[in-house]
Each structure stands twice: as structure tokens, then as C-alpha cells.
Design an enzyme around this catalytic site. Structure first.
Site, short mmCIF file in Angstrom:
data_model
loop_
_atom_site.label_atom_id
_atom_site.label_comp_id
_atom_site.label_asym_id
_atom_site.label_seq_id
_atom_site.Cartn_x
_atom_site.Cartn_y
_atom_site.Cartn_z
N ASP A 1 0.86 -1.18 0.00
CA ASP A 1 0.00 0.00 0.00
C ASP A 1 0.90 1.24 0.00
O ASP A 1 2.13 1.12 0.00
CB ASP A 1 -1.00 -0.01 1.16
CG ASP A 1 -0.36 0.28 2.52
OD1 ASP A 1 0.85 0.56 2.58
OD2 ASP A 1 -1.08 0.22 3.53
N ASP B 1 -4.32 -6.78 8.10
CA ASP B 1 -2.92 -6.60 8.51
C ASP B 1 -2.88 -5.85 9.83
O ASP B 1 -3.74 -5.02 10.13
CB ASP B 1 -2.13 -5.84 7.44
CG ASP B 1 -2.56 -4.38 7.30
OD1 ASP B 1 -2.00 -3.53 8.02
OD2 ASP B 1 -3.47 -4.10 6.48
#
Length: 427
Positions: free
Chosen positions: A96, A261
């Protein structure tokens, strides 16, 4: 559900000397160190997530530093994290952009094009679309009501960037899986964003902005997105920065959640006041307080005390030595529990003393600490654990002192947490 560990270059010296607090001779950081999946027989997570903000680049430096950042782009994420061995080749590597790092900016400092390049250079298996985080959250706002002008701007920008990313990410090949990032200021705006992303072609969605939300609001946000995609049986949801990791079982009701996550099990090893060491406890987790014995010559508070003369340096060094000896002797069955606790509290007193504390306030803190330490030492959790770390270092894993102990305890927590998730999945 799969657990992805959000990497931040966490590694330890496998040959660290705990008795002398010394690194192995001629050690080179990173090159000679071990990640958690190298130190433990089996990986304590299902995959990793790497943030672009963590890797860094010339205009926006990250934690990697220039040389390691260049290496990362040259060899790719799998080789860089040493996940290229036979045991690890199937582990997914998500990426990301690290939206928290640029949340203060009017727009992201990256483009869709260089985001695609980053994922390509890193050889990621999955990558999140470029987004701009929204911190505002109103669980009562209906449909597309509410939302400040800035939140609405970020909402539309995130969708526009996602549309562009979905198209351009096709150059990364059929094996790369793009994730459309969802941002919103309410459950309904999150749901609307999810519907738009599905229309674009995304089948893996990532919910952003969850970190600051309460448990109740997190459920409302996730439930809204889960309902929004329920017509698509192949839709998957990822929870970015899942801060409610301890209540994981509550989220099994949302059938589309495929992954999340978190760094929570590792971070708690050295940033939580009391919940530093995990053990399984039936269907849940049990927490123990680590024994704080920092180095007297490096601890800022103790250095200040010695400099001002509040405590003598030689006395602090003696108390530190006695505290370490007492824990090790107790673990070896050579010292009584009360004697060990007495030595620990003697060293804890200067640690709890500040220029604003009173003798009464310090005494109260020591009483709380005494009970926490008694529970930890009485139960000897390091003897209950079968993980490779606790087997190798024993009580050292419960001593709060320097990164090689603290991160090992964090690695242990990752392993316990991963097994906890596996039990939940099996149910």
C-alpha cells in the site's frame, strides 16, 4: 481469514549475547539478522504487507534508508525480506502507499503511474490503489449525508485514483491482484464507495481509516461494506491496519473478510504498559507484563537522575545488576519469589521517579507493578510456551530491555497470535 504482518524492518541478531548485552562479533545489521519467519520454524503470519512510505524514496525517505530502499527496488520484496525460500514462496506480499504518512497533505505525493511502478519493482502479489485517508466518522449519517468538504474531496479523489489504478495495474500481469481502497466518513459512504469499486471491476476491496475507530464504529463500518458486496460471492475484503486484533473472533460473522494486517502483537511487546507477552487461553489470549530492567547507562530517565544527583550512577548500576540476577536466579530455582520481586522494585523506584512525582505516587505505582510482576514470575509463562524463541532464551524473553529481547518477545507474540487465528478459522 489471513493475517498479514505489516513489515517495518523488524529483525534481531540471532547470536545476540544476553548475558553481556552484546551483538555478535562483526555483525552487519539486516545482512546478518533474522526476520521472524527466519528465526522461527514456521512463519508466524500468512503473508506480509509493505508500505511504500516505509520503503521510502529520495523525495520521501522511509525507514529503510537509501541503500536498502534501492536494494528493495532492485531485487523485489520477496528476496529483500528473504521470503524466497521453499517455505515462503507461496506467501502473499501486499503493498500500500502508507496513507497515514501523507494524511496532512492536500493530495497524495504519489501518482498512479509511480504506484504501479513501485508494485512492479517490488514484485508484489497484491497492491492497494492510491488513496487519501479520511479521519472523520459519523455512524449516524445516512446515505451520502454529512462529511466535511475535505472528506468529500478525499472520497472522490480516492475513487478517481482507484479507477485509474485498476486500468493501469493490468500492465503488471494477470497474477497481480489489485485492491480498491475504500474511504468514507460514515458506514453508508463506505458502502457506496465499495459499490463503486465493484462496478469498476475490483473483487478485492481494502477498508482504510479503521485505526482510530472505536470497536463499535469498526463493526458498523465493516458491516456496511460487507452488506454492500454480498451480491458478489467472489468479493473479498481486507482490513487495513486492523487495530482491533484482540477481538478478532467478533469479525468472523462478516463472510467477505479474507484478510487483515496488523503490527499489534509485535508492538505490544514493548509499547504496551502491561500486555507485553501473549499465551493462548482457551478460545482467547492471556497477557503477561514483561519485567522492565533497562540499561542504567542508556535509559534517559536514569541518565538524568545520575546527572542531577538524585541517584548515584554506581547505585543505579548495582540495582540494575541485582534486578537481572534476581530474575535469572528465580527462573533457575535459586531464589525465592519475594526476594526477586524486592530486587526488581528497588530498581523500579528510580525508573518511576520523575521531577513531578511524589513519594506517595511512586509508592502506588510500585504496588501495581509488584502485583503484575508477581503474576508473571509465579506463572513462569516462558516455561509454558513451546515456541523456538522461549525454548532458546527462556526468561530473557520476559525481560523488557533492548530491541533484541523486546522484538523476540514480539516475534513470540506473532506466533501465538497466528495460532489463535488458526483456531478461530478452524471453528
Amino acid at each position: 481469514m489471513k493475517f498479514l504482518f505489516a513489515d517495518s524492518m523488524d529483525y534481531v541478531d540471532p547470536n545476540f549475547n544476553f548475558l553481556t548485552d552484546a551483538y555478535s562479533e562483526n555483525r552487519e545489521p539486516y545482512w546478518d539478522d533474522y526476520f521472524a519467519h527466519e528465526l522461527m520454524p514456521s512463519p508466524p503470519y500468512d503473508g506480509v504487507l509493505i508500505s511504500r512510505a516505509m520503503v521510502g524514496e529520495p523525495a520521501h525517505p522511509g525507514k529503510y534508508g537509501e541503500s536498502l530502499s534501492m536494494r528493495f527496488r532492485r531485487v523485489g520484496a520477496r528476496k529483500h525480506l528473504r521470503l524466497d525460500g521453499a517455505k515462503h514462496t507461496d506467501m502473499p506480499i501486499f503493498g500500500d502507499n502508507g496513507a497515514f504518512s501523507y494524511s496532512h497533505m492536500a493530495e497524495p505525493p504519489y501518482t498512479v503511474e509511480d504506484t504501479v511502478d513501485f508494485y512492479g519493482d517490488g514484485q508484489f502479489t497484491h497492491g492497494c490503489s492510491l488513496d487519501h485517508i479520511i479521519f472523520e466518522f459519523d455512524p449516524t449519517a445516512k446515505n451520502m449525508e454529512g462529511g466535511s468538504a475535505d472528506s468529500r474531496k478525499r472520497y472522490q479523489l480516492t475513487l478517481d485514483l482507484a479507477a485509474d489504478f485498476f486500468s493501469k495495474s493490468k500492465t503488471l500481469g494477470k497474477d497481480f491482484i489489485p485492491l480498491g481502497v475504500i474511504q468514507g466518513w460514515s458506514p453508508d459512504s463506505l458502502a457506496e464507495s465499495a459499490k463503486n469499486l465493484v462496478k469498476m471491476g475490483y473483487r478485492y476491496l481494502a477498508i482504510g481509516g479503521l485505526v482510530p475507530l472505536s470497536s463499535s464504529d469498526t463493526h458498523k463500518a465493516v458491516a456496511a461494506v460487507n452488506d454492500a458486496v454480498k451480491a458478489h460471492s467472489d468479493a473479498k475484503i481486507h482490513l487495513l491496519g486492523f487495530a482491533k486484533a484482540d477481538t478478532l473472533s467478533e469479525f468472523t460473522r462478516y463472510r467477505h473478510i479474507a484478510s487483515f494486517d496488523t503490527t499489534s502483537p509485535l508492538i505490544r511487546a514493548f509499547k504496551d504498559a502491561t500486555r507485553n507477552y501473549y499465551l493462548p487461553d482457551g478460545d482467547g489470549l492471556k497477557y503477561y507484563t514483561a519485567i522492565r530492567i533497562p540499561q542504567a547507562i542508556t535509559n534517559n530517565r536514569l541518565k538524568s537522575h545520575a546527572k542531577t544527583g538524585l541517584f548515584k550512577q554506581e547505585d543505579l548500576l548495582r540495582l540494575e545488576k541485582d534486578a537481572l540476577k534476581s530474575v535469572r536466579n528465580f527462573a533457575a530455582g535459586k531464589q525465592l519469589l519475594d526476594d526477586s520481586i524486592e530486587a526488581l522494585l528497588a530498581y523500579a523506584e528510580p525508573l518511576e521517579t520523575t521531577d513531578k512525582s511524589t513519594s506517595e505516587s511512586v509508592k502506588k505505582k510500585l504496588m501495581v507493578l509488584k502485583e503484575k510482576y508477581r503474576i508473571t514470575l509465579q506463572n513462569k509463562p516462558w516455561e509454558q510456551c513451546e515456541c523456538a524463541i522461549c525454548k532458546a532464551v527462556g526468561v530473557e524473553a520476559l525481560i523488557f530491555r533492548g530491541s533484541n529481547r523486546n522484538k523476540r518477545r514480539g516475534f513470540h507474540n506473532l506466533g501465538v497470535y497466528h495460532q489463535h487465528l488458526q483456531r478461530i478459522n478452524n471453528k
